[in-house]
Enzyme design. Structure first.
Site, PDB file in Angstrom:
ATOM      1  N   SER A 211       0.827  -1.396   0.072  1.00 14.86           N
ATOM      2  CA  SER A 211       0.055   0.033   0.067  1.00 14.86           C
ATOM      3  C   SER A 211       1.006   1.312  -0.053  1.00 14.86           C
ATOM      4  CB  SER A 211      -0.921  -0.015   1.190  1.00 14.86           C
ATOM      5  OG  SER A 211      -1.991   0.925   1.124  1.00 14.86           O
ATOM      6  N   ASN A 212       0.369   2.439   0.523  1.00 12.92           N
ATOM      7  CA  ASN A 212       0.995   3.643   0.472  1.00 12.92           C
ATOM      8  C   ASN A 212       0.405   4.557   1.483  1.00 12.92           C
ATOM      9  OD1 ASN A 212      -1.254   5.356  -0.608  1.00 12.92           O
ATOM     10  ND2 ASN A 212      -1.077   3.856  -2.349  1.00 12.92           N
TER      11      ASN A 212
END
Ligand code: CTP
Length: 407
Positions: A211-212
């Site tokens: 993810s980020n």
């Protein structure tokens, strides 16, 4: 920084229910949002909470008795009703709802409601059986057909110890309802706006994801601002820690591919798509069915494949009679901001792009403020000052509006 309730005159009516304690919090939230809050308590409400509690929070007189000659507001309750931007009755007991449905005016609150032309929000709170009772249902239906906005009640644990439909809607959500009702005839009324938010998660196995750092705050703020201007808003949200927005249809997805599918559908009849989500550029080629055990490996190579570009693939000609959809992208950049962002406009067929420097402390992920540069398809560059994300949302909507008028 100003919000949607700043300088609004709210009359908060409080009636007899144990949920009265929540209206102290509601009065506080309204006041903190910059509203001028005049509270009217019914007799029964004063058995649960005191006028002093509200006065301490709102720093304004509290009306309890219409015949109190020492209270300027009580004497002037018609003026109060005329000056109000909105009435919020929370909690609204079965008794008050019944009286409102029949136009009675035997206390200060009911008299003021009869005298106002402002919108009225009713937040019922009572025992589930009382709410389900045929008479209450009939009365609620009457209030709705009279144009009042009924918020709730919510389902949950009731004062009786039982679980059912009868809890007052939480103060945070009532603030949202109040903003929405105030803005329902706003400049985006009749427009359908789709917003994406959050950072997509690409599954490696049932436990792990790629993810980020996106918090989703920017997308949620845009959705909130659009709702408060009367738009019908759909928010397509990747996982975030943010609470749901009342009055915004929210579709929760996890991966980029899921987001692409949902947005493809939702954009069909939308006037604008505002793509604030941070989409993962790559996903694992394969998602393992069971959790990978760490004992099997010292290092781990995961093969990634590129995700499709979602916004680039949204057809700028929507199927709607309204014509073209206004496409707005975001560019999270850490260097050569203008150059990199401008390139994305033509590559993705955008009307404009909102660029921000993610390395700045007061912009980018997780914070409540943002300093953005808006770059238009014709090359015009607008550098905006530091603003709250909500204000940035409104600035974006102003430009979407220009785009809609133009198209
Ligand atoms: N975007 C998208 N689909 C993707 C990647 C990005 O729709 N697969 C959208 C983002 O939501 C944003 C815009 O495209 O509105 C720009 O995203 P950004 O991450 O800045 O750019 P990328 O196209 O991913 O390019 P790069 O990572 O190389 O900067």
């Amino acid at each position: 920084m100003t919000g949607p309730l700043s300088k609004k005159r709210i009359v908060l009516g409080v009636t007899g229910s144990i949920a009265c304690y929540k209206s102290i919090d509601l009065a506080s939230k309204f006041t903190q949002a910059g509203a001028e809050v005049d509270v009217i308590l019914t007799d029964s409400a004063t058995k649960f909470v005191t006028p002093l509690s509200f006065k301490s929070i709102t720093h304004r007189q509290v009306v309890t008795n219409i015949f109190d000659i020492n209270s300027e507001l009580a004497v002037n309750h018609v003026a109060l009703a005329e000056q109000a931007d909105i009435f919020v009755i929370a909690p609204a007991s079965a008794n008050t709802i019944a009286k409102l449905a029949n136009g009675l005016s035997d206390n200060a609150l009911l008299t003021s409601v009869l005298a106002t032309k402002s919108p009225i929000v009713i937040a019922p709170a009572m025992d589930a059986n009382m709410f389900e009772n045929a008479a209450t249902q009939r009365n609620v239906a009457t209030l709705m057909s009279d144009g009042m906005f009924i918020a709730g009640p919510a389902k949950g644990r009731l004062a009786s110890g039982l679980t059912g439909l009868g809890r007052m809607v939480e103060p945070r959500d009532l603030v949202g309802v109040t903003e929405m009702v105030l803005g329902k005839n706003g400049d985006f009324s009749g427009k359908r706006i789709v917003v994406s938010a959050g950072g997509t998660q690409e599954a490696i196995d049932p436990v792990r994801t790629i993810s980020n750092r996106s918090s989703g705050k920017m997308g949620y703020a845009i959705a909130e601002a659009a709702r408060n201007r009367g738009a019908t808003v759909t928010l397509v949200s990747a996982p975030t820690a943010l609470p749901d927005l009342v009055g915004v249809r929210t579709i929760k997805i996890e991966s980029a591919l899921e987001m692409k599918e949902v947005l493809g559908e939702e954009c069909n009849d939308a006037h604008s798509i505002i793509m604030a989500a941070a989409v993962a550029d790559w996903r694992p080629v394969r998602t393992l069915k069971s959790k990978a055990k760490k004992s099997n490996k010292e290092t781990w190579k995961i093969n990634l494949t590129k995700n499709p570009d979602i916004i680039a693939n949204i057809d700028s000609i929507s199927s709607k009679e309204s014509g073209n959809i206004v496409k707005v992208g975001f560019a999270a950049e850490s260097e050569n901001i203008i150059e990199n962002s401008s390139a994305k406009i033509s590559k993705k067929g955008l009307d404009f792009i909102v660029a921000n420097d993610i390395t700045a402390a007061d912009s980018g992920f997780s914070v409540d403020t943002n300093k953005v540069t808006i770059i238009h398809a014709d090359g015009t560059i607008e550098k905006l000052p530091l603003m709250s994300k909500y204000e940035v949302g409104n600035a974006i909507l102003d430009r979407v509006k220009t785009g809609l008028d133009f198209k």
